[in-house]
Write a protein that holds these residues in place. Structure first.
Motif, PDB file in Angstrom:
ATOM      1  N   PRO B  30     -59.114 -40.748   8.517  1.00 21.25           N
ATOM      2  CA  PRO B  30     -59.541 -40.235   7.210  1.00 21.25           C
ATOM      3  C   PRO B  30     -58.465 -40.433   6.132  1.00 21.25           C
ATOM      4  N   ALA B  31     -58.845 -41.072   5.041  1.00 18.15           N
ATOM      5  CA  ALA B  31     -57.930 -41.225   3.915  1.00 18.15           C
ATOM      6  C   ALA B  31     -58.022 -40.013   2.999  1.00 18.15           C
ATOM      7  N   SER B  32     -59.229 -39.449   2.914  1.00 19.02           N
ATOM      8  CA  SER B  32     -59.398 -38.292   2.048  1.00 19.02           C
ATOM      9  C   SER B  32     -60.656 -37.516   2.450  1.00 19.02           C
ATOM     10  N   PHE B  33     -60.541 -36.174   2.402  1.00 18.77           N
ATOM     11  CA  PHE B  33     -61.713 -35.329   2.639  1.00 18.77           C
ATOM     12  C   PHE B  33     -62.298 -34.835   1.314  1.00 18.77           C
ATOM     13  N   GLY B  34     -61.689 -35.234   0.185  1.00 17.75           N
ATOM     14  CA  GLY B  34     -62.209 -34.822  -1.111  1.00 17.75           C
ATOM     15  C   GLY B  34     -61.081 -34.478  -2.071  1.00 17.75           C
ATOM     16  N   SER B  35     -61.484 -34.062  -3.277  1.00 16.93           N
ATOM     17  CA  SER B  35     -60.496 -33.861  -4.330  1.00 16.93           C
ATOM     18  C   SER B  35     -59.621 -32.630  -4.091  1.00 16.93           C
ATOM     19  N   ALA B  36     -60.048 -31.753  -3.163  1.00 15.11           N
ATOM     20  CA  ALA B  36     -59.272 -30.530  -2.920  1.00 15.11           C
ATOM     21  C   ALA B  36     -58.139 -30.752  -1.916  1.00 15.11           C
ATOM     22  N   ASP B  37     -58.007 -31.958  -1.371  1.00 14.64           N
ATOM     23  CA  ASP B  37     -56.983 -32.220  -0.342  1.00 14.64           C
ATOM     24  C   ASP B  37     -55.592 -31.757  -0.774  1.00 14.64           C
ATOM     25  N   PRO B 124     -47.988 -43.147  30.146  1.00 14.14           N
ATOM     26  CA  PRO B 124     -48.953 -43.535  29.109  1.00 14.14           C
ATOM     27  C   PRO B 124     -49.267 -42.316  28.239  1.00 14.14           C
ATOM     28  N   ARG B 125     -49.394 -42.525  26.939  1.00 17.12           N
ATOM     29  CA  ARG B 125     -49.671 -41.401  26.030  1.00 17.12           C
ATOM     30  C   ARG B 125     -51.035 -41.616  25.385  1.00 17.12           C
ATOM     31  N   PHE B 126     -51.880 -40.609  25.445  1.00 15.80           N
ATOM     32  CA  PHE B 126     -53.178 -40.665  24.777  1.00 15.80           C
ATOM     33  C   PHE B 126     -53.314 -39.417  23.908  1.00 15.80           C
ATOM     34  N   ASP B 127     -52.386 -39.259  22.993  1.00 11.67           N
ATOM     35  CA  ASP B 127     -52.317 -38.004  22.253  1.00 11.67           C
ATOM     36  C   ASP B 127     -53.240 -37.968  21.053  1.00 11.67           C
ATOM     37  N   ALA B 128     -53.640 -36.748  20.724  1.00 10.85           N
ATOM     38  CA  ALA B 128     -54.071 -36.475  19.361  1.00 10.85           C
ATOM     39  C   ALA B 128     -52.798 -36.009  18.661  1.00 10.85           C
ATOM     40  N   ALA B 129     -52.518 -36.549  17.460  1.00 13.37           N
ATOM     41  CA  ALA B 129     -51.280 -36.198  16.760  1.00 13.37           C
ATOM     42  C   ALA B 129     -51.627 -35.651  15.387  1.00 13.37           C
ATOM     43  N   LEU B 130     -51.114 -34.460  15.103  1.00 10.23           N
ATOM     44  CA  LEU B 130     -51.433 -33.796  13.841  1.00 10.23           C
ATOM     45  C   LEU B 130     -50.189 -33.587  12.998  1.00 10.23           C
ATOM     46  N   VAL B 131     -50.402 -33.479  11.697  1.00 11.21           N
ATOM     47  CA  VAL B 131     -49.377 -32.968  10.796  1.00 11.21           C
ATOM     48  C   VAL B 131     -49.877 -31.599  10.324  1.00 11.21           C
ATOM     49  N   VAL B 132     -49.026 -30.596  10.431  1.00 11.70           N
ATOM     50  CA  VAL B 132     -49.393 -29.276   9.904  1.00 11.70           C
ATOM     51  C   VAL B 132     -48.371 -28.930   8.820  1.00 11.70           C
ATOM     52  N   THR B 133     -48.844 -28.625   7.631  1.00 10.87           N
ATOM     53  CA  THR B 133     -47.920 -28.417   6.524  1.00 10.87           C
ATOM     54  C   THR B 133     -48.456 -27.349   5.577  1.00 10.87           C
ATOM     55  N   GLY B 134     -47.643 -26.981   4.606  1.00  6.77           N
ATOM     56  CA  GLY B 134     -48.071 -25.992   3.625  1.00  6.77           C
ATOM     57  C   GLY B 134     -47.306 -24.695   3.781  1.00  6.77           C
ATOM     58  N   GLU B 135     -47.315 -23.900   2.692  1.00  7.19           N
ATOM     59  CA  GLU B 135     -46.497 -22.678   2.714  1.00  7.19           C
ATOM     60  C   GLU B 135     -47.029 -21.634   3.683  1.00  7.19           C
ATOM     61  N   ARG B 136     -48.322 -21.762   4.088  1.00  6.69           N
ATOM     62  CA  ARG B 136     -48.876 -20.783   5.023  1.00  6.69           C
ATOM     63  C   ARG B 136     -48.996 -21.336   6.447  1.00  6.69           C
ATOM     64  N   ALA B 137     -48.283 -22.442   6.715  1.00  7.64           N
ATOM     65  CA  ALA B 137     -48.348 -23.048   8.052  1.00  7.64           C
ATOM     66  C   ALA B 137     -47.884 -22.057   9.124  1.00  7.64           C
ATOM     67  N   ILE B 138     -46.834 -21.289   8.815  1.00  8.56           N
ATOM     68  CA  ILE B 138     -46.325 -20.310   9.791  1.00  8.56           C
ATOM     69  C   ILE B 138     -47.406 -19.282  10.116  1.00  8.56           C
ATOM     70  N   GLU B 139     -48.153 -18.863   9.086  1.00 10.34           N
ATOM     71  CA  GLU B 139     -49.248 -17.905   9.321  1.00 10.34           C
ATOM     72  C   GLU B 139     -50.305 -18.512  10.232  1.00 10.34           C
ATOM     73  N   ALA B 214     -53.404 -37.681   0.557  1.00  5.50           N
ATOM     74  CA  ALA B 214     -52.697 -36.465   0.151  1.00  5.50           C
ATOM     75  C   ALA B 214     -51.409 -36.297   0.953  1.00  5.50           C
ATOM     76  N   LEU B 215     -51.441 -36.683   2.231  1.00 11.14           N
ATOM     77  CA  LEU B 215     -50.245 -36.515   3.074  1.00 11.14           C
ATOM     78  C   LEU B 215     -49.087 -37.378   2.581  1.00 11.14           C
ATOM     79  N   GLY B 216     -49.412 -38.587   2.149  1.00 16.20           N
ATOM     80  CA  GLY B 216     -48.370 -39.477   1.650  1.00 16.20           C
ATOM     81  C   GLY B 216     -47.298 -39.722   2.686  1.00 16.20           C
ATOM     82  N   ARG B 217     -46.033 -39.491   2.311  1.00 17.08           N
ATOM     83  CA  ARG B 217     -44.945 -39.817   3.224  1.00 17.08           C
ATOM     84  C   ARG B 217     -44.867 -38.845   4.398  1.00 17.08           C
ATOM     85  N   LEU B 218     -45.575 -37.686   4.312  1.00 15.45           N
ATOM     86  CA  LEU B 218     -45.561 -36.755   5.453  1.00 15.45           C
ATOM     87  C   LEU B 218     -46.250 -37.346   6.679  1.00 15.45           C
ATOM     88  N   ALA B 219     -47.043 -38.402   6.446  1.00 20.05           N
ATOM     89  CA  ALA B 219     -47.700 -39.057   7.579  1.00 20.05           C
ATOM     90  C   ALA B 219     -46.744 -39.973   8.338  1.00 20.05           C
TER      91      ALA B 219
END
Lengths: 85, 220, 413
Positions: B30-37, B124-139, B214-219
């Motif tokens: 996914p490149a974008s889920f919409g303007s609220a990304d 062999p690795r067959f991972d799903a890999a996520l980025v989790v970010t934002g000020e409420r990530a800890i929550e 939206a992720l940009g360099r965080l990806a």
């Protein structure tokens, strides 16, 4: 929430671990009698006491040994195999 | 013949949301889920970077085998490092490593081509890999995991293996000028469940699924 | 009966007889000593007296009667097991149950509810069909039904179970029932007492004297008793007793927890069990939901309970019945389940002459109480295993001939 200390990953909730039973020496399958083998396969030390048990921290697949009082459900110490002084 | 060769383990849960797609490293992502990304990203954004190529190796000879290929390894178990070329090297436990290529990187291809010597076991690795970010990530993590991520010392480049919504995960916390963010890996077969559950919790916190734009360099 | 109550209140000599005779002292010897004053031990004492005329019997209980697993189970009675041995055995038990209230002149609140074992997968459906066929072969009411029948009998159920474990069908066992569990211990206890057996509470066994491979006596906290026959019916304490006579067994002890909700209006008439969701639930006569799950994941020889248990159980219960999200849990507890590798009990004679085991009852002992008592009494009286329990001997492990009762508790295995 009960905690268990993995020697590599530190203190974690016990739900991250699986219990694999008391450490029991295996008799030599080639030389032991059928009775000795059946004893090893089936019989267990079911009475309470401080036992050395295999545990595994599943997210990291770290196998280690826990010494646990099985009546009070209290872990006395944990260490990796071969690192028991 | 420009169909993607690789399918993200998250494809089935992402497709119903109808994102704008892009192809990165031959994987439809996914490149974008919409303007609220962008707004979601600032609060609690969940991105998919499963397309990154990765390889694992373990065993007493694993560190030496990586050194032969010029891949640096972290000194301590449960930490990671980022090489100058952008390659991410994670050390899980004493003798187990995971290497993830940067964009266009070839380290993992070299690892696959290497003939394993004594005490070297490719994983062999067959991972799903996520980025989790934002000020409420800890929550988000507090609601989904028993491990306290706020206890991590970021300059030590920590790596944590724990259980998140019941799924075994590997997490690294990355210190960034824009604030800390997290990379999360899990077995691909659990990926859809982990992603959907984290997105649901993130939505309650004002965040949600975000695309690569939206992720940009965080990806990276 | 206010007048009777008043008379009782004013009387100095308690005109109403107590349930049991309280005995101050142990006799120096008994024909049979039964360790464990739970349902199994008391039923054994009862049938020894009633069926075999053996009344010089002591039941030793270190706590109070029915305070162990007899009072800690979820009171379910059924006979739709998987192996021929199990089916015949439990069916006999269900037969005995039905007449108990009258026999004891005590209301056991035996209530036939019907029992559904839910299947959420193809493989579970296959097992249900297999069980139904084994059951029907032995004349037991047991059939595979579709989800619509589950919905008809429990209209509040979410057949999709939150979307991730849709119910594909169920094994329906019409004779499935519940009963008041402590009344069972009291009924058997009073019956045994009336026939001459002595019940000694607060009396713990500290050792068993064996000479030349034969039992000769029992050491207790209230002194030594000589006897040639000992029945060990102590559930989770079994390994501690077998250690006293040097017998090794495959028994391992894990806690099994249960909990009840606050009372509510009657809405669940049937008993529901789901192996996939690790849950069983029924509604008691008081209106409480009685709920259980699978065994605790590791060995513990005490009755401590955990927070993980109600959390996990509640999550699964809400998959089945989302409307219960505001129901409160009022009690939780644990029993020590004595488990065996093949999920079948260990009963009968042992290598020590005069030492009889009634153990390995893990998660399925309550429903077997009457038939256990009857067959153990027969076995002790004749010093030969009763035909219904020959498949449950301790020897089966040494001979590698396990029984394999996977239908045992439906939950957790």
């Amino acid at each position: 929430m009960k905690l268990m200390t993995c020697p590599i990953n530190g203190s974690r909730p016990v739900s991250e671990f699986v219990y694999w039973g008391e450490i029991r020496p295996m008799p030599d399958a080639a030389t032991c009698s059928d009775d000795e083998w059946a004893d090893y396969v089936f019989n267990r030390n079911g009475a309470p006491g401080v036992k050395k048990e295999w545990w595994c921290h599943t997210p990291s697949n770290t196998w280690f040994i826990a010494e646990r009082d099985t009546e009070k459900d209290k872990v006395l110490r944990t260490y990796l195999h071969g690192e028991d002084e | 013949m420009n169909a993607p060769i690789r399918i993200s383990p998250l494809f089935d849960v992402q497709a119903p949301l109808g994102p704008k797609w892009s192809h990165v490293d031959a994987m439809q992502t996914p490149a974008s889920f919409g303007s609220a990304d962008g707004a979601k990203l600032a609060l609690a954004g969940i991105g998919d970077v499963s397309f990154r190529r990765r390889a694992g190796v373990k065993g007493p000879g694993a560190a030496a085998a990586l050194a032969e290929l010029g891949i640096a390894t972290p000194e301590r178990p449960n930490s990671f490092l980022r090489m100058a070329c952008g390659t991410l090297v994670a050390r899980m436990g004493r003798t187990e490593f995971m290497v993830e290529d940067a964009a266009g990187g070839t380290r993992t291809a070299q690892m696959h081509a290497q003939t394993p010597g004594a005490g070297v076991y490719p994983v062999p690795r067959f991972d799903a890999a996520l980025v989790v970010t934002g000020e409420r990530a800890i929550e988000l993590f507090r609601q989904s995991c028993a491990f306290d991520f706020s206890s991590l010392v970021l300059p030590e480049q920590p790596l944590v293996m724990t259980s998140m919504v019941g799924v075994g995960v590997t997490v690294v916390a990355i210190d960034d000028p824009s604030g800390p963010y997290y990379r999360v890996w899990c077995d691909g077969t659990y990926g859809g469940y982990l992603w959907a559950t984290l997105v649901e919790v993130a939505s309650d916190l004002g965040g949600g699924a975000v695309g690569l734009e939206a992720l940009g360099r965080l990806a990276q | 009966m206010p007048w009777r109550l008043l008379r009782f209140g004013l009387s100095k000599s308690h005109p109403e007889p107590r349930m049991f005779t309280a005995h101050d002292k142990l006799k120096p010897s008994y024909d049979v000593v039964i360790i464990g004053g739970g349902g199994h031990g008391l039923a054994s004492a009862y049938y020894l007296g009633r069926d075999h005329g053996i009344t010089n019997v002591a039941v030793l209980e270190k706590g109070y009667i029915g305070g162990g697993n007899t009072g800690r189970n979820t009171t379910i009675i059924r006979s739709n097991y998987l192996t021929p041995e199990g089916v015949k055995f439990y069916d006999k038990s269900v037969d005995l149950w039905k007449d108990l209230s009258e026999e004891f002149d005590l209301n056991l609140f035996y209530s036939t509810r019907g029992h559904f074992t839910l299947a959420h997968t193809d493989s579970a459906m296959r097992t249900m069909r297999w069980r139904a066929e084994v059951n029907k072969h032995y004349g037991i009411s047991s059939e595979v039904v579709g989800p619509e029948e589950v919905k008809r009998q429990a209209p509040q159920i979410d057949l999709s179970c939150g979307g991730h474990a849709p119910i594909m069908g169920a094994l329906y066992h019409a004779p499935g029932a519940v009963a008041r569990h402590d009344a069972v211990a009291w009924g058997y206890g009073r019956g045994a007492d009336q026939r001459g057996a002595e019940i000694h509470q607060q009396t713990a066994v500290t050792g068993i004297e064996v000479k030349g491979g034969k039992v000769v006596g029992v050491h207790t906290t209230k002194g030594f008793i000589s006897t040639n026959k000992v029945i060990c019916a102590v559930a989770g304490f079994t390994p501690r007793i077998t250690d006293m006579v040097g017998i090794k067994t495959p028994i391992f002890v894990h806690p099994l927890q249960a909990m009840v909700s606050e009372p509510m209006k009657p809405w669940l008439d049937t008993i529901l069990v789901s192996g996939s969701l690790h849950i069983y639930v029924s509604q008691s006569a008081r209106g409480e939901l009685v709920m259980g799950a699978s065994l605790d994941p590791y060995e513990v020889q005490s009755t401590r309970s955990t927070l993980d248990f109600p959390e996990g159980l509640a999550a699964h219960l809400l998959d089945m019945f989302p409307f219960l999200s505001h129901a409160k849990v009022v009690r939780q507890w644990a029993g020590m389940a004595d488990m065996t590798p093949d999920f079948a009990p260990i009963m009968g004679k042992t290598a020590i002459e005069g030492f009889y085991l009634d153990s390995g009852w893990g998660t399925w002992g309550f429903k077997a109480t009457p038939v256990c008592g009857k067959t153990m009494a027969w076995t002790v009286a004749n010093d030969t295993p009763h035909e219904l329990i020959t498949g449950f001997s301790l020897d089966r492990f040494r001979n590698y001939s396990l029984t394999g009762e996977k239908g045992a508790a439906s939950v957790g295995h």
